[in-house]
Write a protein that holds these residues in place. Structure first.
Motif, PDB file in Angstrom:
ATOM      1  N   ASP A  59       1.007  -1.292  -0.115  1.00 38.19           N
ATOM      2  CA  ASP A  59       0.103   0.041   0.100  1.00 38.19           C
ATOM      3  C   ASP A  59       0.899   1.190   0.141  1.00 38.19           C
ATOM      4  O   ASP A  59       1.035   1.843   0.876  1.00 38.19           O
ATOM      5  CB  ASP A  59      -1.099   0.060   1.199  1.00 38.19           C
ATOM      6  N   ASP A  60       1.274   1.741  -1.397  1.00 37.00           N
ATOM      7  CA  ASP A  60       2.278   2.726  -1.336  1.00 37.00           C
ATOM      8  C   ASP A  60       1.480   4.169  -0.775  1.00 37.00           C
ATOM      9  O   ASP A  60       2.150   4.868  -0.269  1.00 37.00           O
ATOM     10  CB  ASP A  60       2.623   3.068  -2.735  1.00 37.00           C
ATOM     11  N   ALA A  61       0.210   4.215  -0.888  1.00 35.91           N
ATOM     12  CA  ALA A  61      -0.612   5.605  -0.151  1.00 35.91           C
ATOM     13  C   ALA A  61      -0.011   5.533   1.141  1.00 35.91           C
ATOM     14  O   ALA A  61       0.233   6.488   1.811  1.00 35.91           O
ATOM     15  CB  ALA A  61      -1.891   5.664  -0.794  1.00 35.91           C
ATOM     16  N   LEU A  62      -0.349   4.299   1.951  1.00 43.88           N
ATOM     17  CA  LEU A  62      -0.194   4.415   3.283  1.00 43.88           C
ATOM     18  C   LEU A  62       1.011   4.656   3.935  1.00 43.88           C
ATOM     19  O   LEU A  62       1.378   5.511   4.455  1.00 43.88           O
ATOM     20  CB  LEU A  62      -0.854   2.991   3.887  1.00 43.88           C
ATOM     21  N   LYS A  63       2.022   4.101   2.987  1.00 45.22           N
ATOM     22  CA  LYS A  63       3.582   4.016   3.347  1.00 45.22           C
ATOM     23  C   LYS A  63       3.986   5.462   2.924  1.00 45.22           C
ATOM     24  O   LYS A  63       4.996   5.796   3.690  1.00 45.22           O
ATOM     25  CB  LYS A  63       4.314   2.940   2.511  1.00 45.22           C
ATOM     26  N   ARG A  64       3.650   6.225   1.893  1.00 43.02           N
ATOM     27  CA  ARG A  64       3.877   7.713   1.804  1.00 43.02           C
ATOM     28  C   ARG A  64       3.449   8.408   3.205  1.00 43.02           C
ATOM     29  O   ARG A  64       4.246   9.260   3.710  1.00 43.02           O
ATOM     30  CB  ARG A  64       3.037   8.254   0.722  1.00 43.02           C
ATOM     31  N   GLU A  65       2.245   8.083   3.746  1.00 46.79           N
ATOM     32  CA  GLU A  65       1.937   8.950   5.186  1.00 46.79           C
ATOM     33  C   GLU A  65       2.826   8.253   6.153  1.00 46.79           C
ATOM     34  O   GLU A  65       3.307   9.244   7.066  1.00 46.79           O
ATOM     35  CB  GLU A  65       0.476   8.406   5.466  1.00 46.79           C
ATOM     36  N   ILE A  66       3.284   7.223   6.106  1.00 47.52           N
ATOM     37  CA  ILE A  66       4.076   6.659   7.214  1.00 47.52           C
ATOM     38  C   ILE A  66       5.705   7.315   6.876  1.00 47.52           C
ATOM     39  O   ILE A  66       6.255   7.908   7.967  1.00 47.52           O
ATOM     40  CB  ILE A  66       4.203   4.985   7.295  1.00 47.52           C
ATOM     41  N   ALA A  67       5.986   7.410   5.780  1.00 42.93           N
ATOM     42  CA  ALA A  67       7.360   7.941   5.345  1.00 42.93           C
ATOM     43  C   ALA A  67       7.499   9.649   6.098  1.00 42.93           C
ATOM     44  O   ALA A  67       8.254  10.014   6.616  1.00 42.93           O
ATOM     45  CB  ALA A  67       7.288   7.923   3.962  1.00 42.93           C
ATOM     46  N   GLU A  68       6.242  10.258   5.787  1.00 43.59           N
ATOM     47  CA  GLU A  68       5.954  11.407   6.529  1.00 43.59           C
ATOM     48  C   GLU A  68       6.115  11.571   7.744  1.00 43.59           C
ATOM     49  O   GLU A  68       6.639  12.649   8.258  1.00 43.59           O
ATOM     50  CB  GLU A  68       4.699  12.241   5.813  1.00 43.59           C
ATOM     51  N   LEU A  69       5.510  10.627   8.492  1.00 43.32           N
ATOM     52  CA  LEU A  69       5.688  10.503   9.884  1.00 43.32           C
ATOM     53  C   LEU A  69       6.883  10.301  10.317  1.00 43.32           C
ATOM     54  O   LEU A  69       7.629  10.795  11.249  1.00 43.32           O
ATOM     55  CB  LEU A  69       4.716   9.646  10.433  1.00 43.32           C
ATOM     56  N   LYS A  70       7.700   9.408   9.748  1.00 38.89           N
ATOM     57  CA  LYS A  70       8.955   9.137   9.942  1.00 38.89           C
ATOM     58  C   LYS A  70       9.921  10.180   9.789  1.00 38.89           C
ATOM     59  O   LYS A  70      10.737  10.609  10.800  1.00 38.89           O
ATOM     60  CB  LYS A  70       9.649   8.250   8.751  1.00 38.89           C
ATOM     61  N   GLU A  71       9.713  11.116   8.969  1.00 40.29           N
ATOM     62  CA  GLU A  71      10.445  12.198   8.571  1.00 40.29           C
ATOM     63  C   GLU A  71      10.128  13.201   9.848  1.00 40.29           C
ATOM     64  O   GLU A  71      11.329  14.007  10.561  1.00 40.29           O
ATOM     65  CB  GLU A  71      10.043  12.881   7.436  1.00 40.29           C
TER      66      GLU A  71
END
Ligand code: ADP
Ligand code: MG
Ligand code: MG
Ligand code: MG
Length: 400
Positions: free
Chosen positions: A204-216
């Motif tokens: 789920d790349d859409a979900l993982k983009r959100e998680i990438a933003e939270l990681k950042e």
């Protein structure tokens, strides 16, 4: 560090005896290693016949869960003892008192809280704690406000960031919370019955983009001195008392990381009672208490943080009308996002939570785990539409 070695129980007793004012001369002392955590030794030293003793917490130079192959800095003991002392000043009565810190042994001598229990155990036993939300709101509002740029002098604050740089512990979080659960990493371990759900998350790349933003955000937003590991295993409680322990992951990070950790663990408890509590009426009543607790924590945090802001903030730019409200909305949205990551991590990744692990039937456990995954994903995906905490709790009811 030349004197560092892990203490034996006999040495722990000797050490406690040598601290002036703790025990009477010739007292008969016993020691028990009670550490159930993943990283450190915890000795409980008591005098025969007396209720309260003392706790010695010593960092090991490696992660206890994994073994000597995973070396870990002893500096986390300094961070923990200093964070406890900062928190004691800002949130009086809500952390164990520190009697002594010994840098050579990476050892903190602190107040004995064995008359409390670890909150997670209480939640599994369906206990309610009527003061918990109020206490945590106070802890969060005061520790986060008074260490932030809204209160601390700009130059001094940068010194604080330096003092609480905690790169190795942050690295653990960056891996275990924000990276590994979202692909087929070796550290993951999950119930085989939920494999299809987990693989859908990995795709789920859409979900993982959100998680990438939270990681950042976790890696770059030095908003306040956060506890860094504020799950329900880091809170000890009685009916009327709440104490936050174990801030060895403390660093300057986003405020929502602490608030989100609490939300996540209350919601993991929520999901776990799908498996633990067969009686629907009893289950729903307890789950509603958990959701109310989340609302009370947020509302209390917002109210107290706002009051501190009104009282102390002088900077022209922070005082621009509407900025405080905008900031707090962002903290709420971050809290939801971090909560979601922490929920997914506890189901998919290393270090599961007892709330779910203690559901014996794997099929029943899978149902609870899937509920946790669904709630976690919703919090991450929908967080930017949050304006009020009641929306978050409504999502949870709707998904369950
Ligand atoms: P770790 O960093 O290894 O997780 P913790 O600080 O969480 O260590 O402590 C592990 C366990 O030791 C806690 O879950 C609790 O049972 C016990 N413990 C820790 N500190 C205290 C204390 N001050 N009083 C009583 N028990 C404590
Ligand atoms: Mg711990
Ligand atoms: Mg797992
Ligand atoms: Mg710890």
């Amino acid at each position: 560090m030349s004197n560092y070695h892990p203490l034996t129980e006999a040495e722990a007793v000797q050490y406690a005896r040598s601290i002036p004012g703790l025990f009477s001369d010739g007292a008969v002392l016993t020691s028990r290693e009670i550490g159930d955590g993943n990283l450190n030794l915890v000795f409980h030293i008591r005098e025969e016949g007396r209720e309260k003793g003392v706790i010695l917490k010593q960092a090991l130079p490696y992660a206890r869960v994994v073994g000597e192959s995973w070396p870990l800095t002893l500096d986390r003991a300094r961070i923990e003892s200093e964070a406890l002392q900062v928190q004691a000043k800002l949130a009086e009565g809500l952390v164990p008192r520190v009697y002594k810190y010994d840098p050579d042994l990476a050892l903190t001598v602190m107040e004995d809280l064995t008359d409390h229990i670890v909150m997670r155990k209480g939640l599994i036993a369906r206990q309610q704690y009527p003061y918990f939300a109020e206490h945590m709101a106070r802890f969060l509002a005061r520790t986060l406000f008074f260490t932030s740029d809204f209160y601390v002098d700009r130059q001094e604050k940068k010194e604080w960031v330096r003092r609480f740089l905690n790169p190795q512990m942050c690295d653990i979080t960056e891996g275990l919370v924000f990276t590994d659960p979202y692909y087929d990493a070796e550290t993951n371990s999950f119930n085989p019955l939920i494999r299809t759900e987990v693989e859908a998350i990995w795709r789920d790349d859409a979900l993982k983009r959100e998680i990438a933003e939270l990681k950042e955000a976790f890696m770059t937003q030095a908003q306040a001195l956060v506890h860094g590991d504020l799950h329900t295993g880091s809170v000890m409680v009685t009916e009327t008392s709440t104490k936050v322990i174990d801030p060895e992951f403390a660093y300057y990070g986003p405020m929502g990381f602490d608030i989100g950790a609490l939300f996540a663990n209350l919601l993991l408890s929520y999901a776990s009672h799908e498996g633990h509590t067969a009686d629907e009426e009893i289950r729903i009543a307890y789950q509603e208490w958990l959701l109310e607790t989340i609302e009370t924590i947020w509302n209390g945090f917002e109210e107290q943080f706002s009051a501190l802001w009104q009282e102390h903030v002088t900077d022209e730019m922070w005082r621009v009308p509407g900025y405080r409200e905008r900031f707090l909305t962002r903290v709420l949205q971050d809290s939801a996002g971090f909560a979601g990551c922490k929920m997914l991590r506890r189901v998919i990744g290393l270090a599961p939570v007892a709330d779910l692990e203690t559901i014996e039937d794997p099929q029943v456990r899978a149902e609870a785990e899937m509920l946790a995954l669904h709630i976690g994903q919703a919090l991450i995906n929908r967080r930017k539409t949050l304006e009020k905490i009641g929306q978050l709790t409504a999502w949870v009811r709707e998904i369950a």
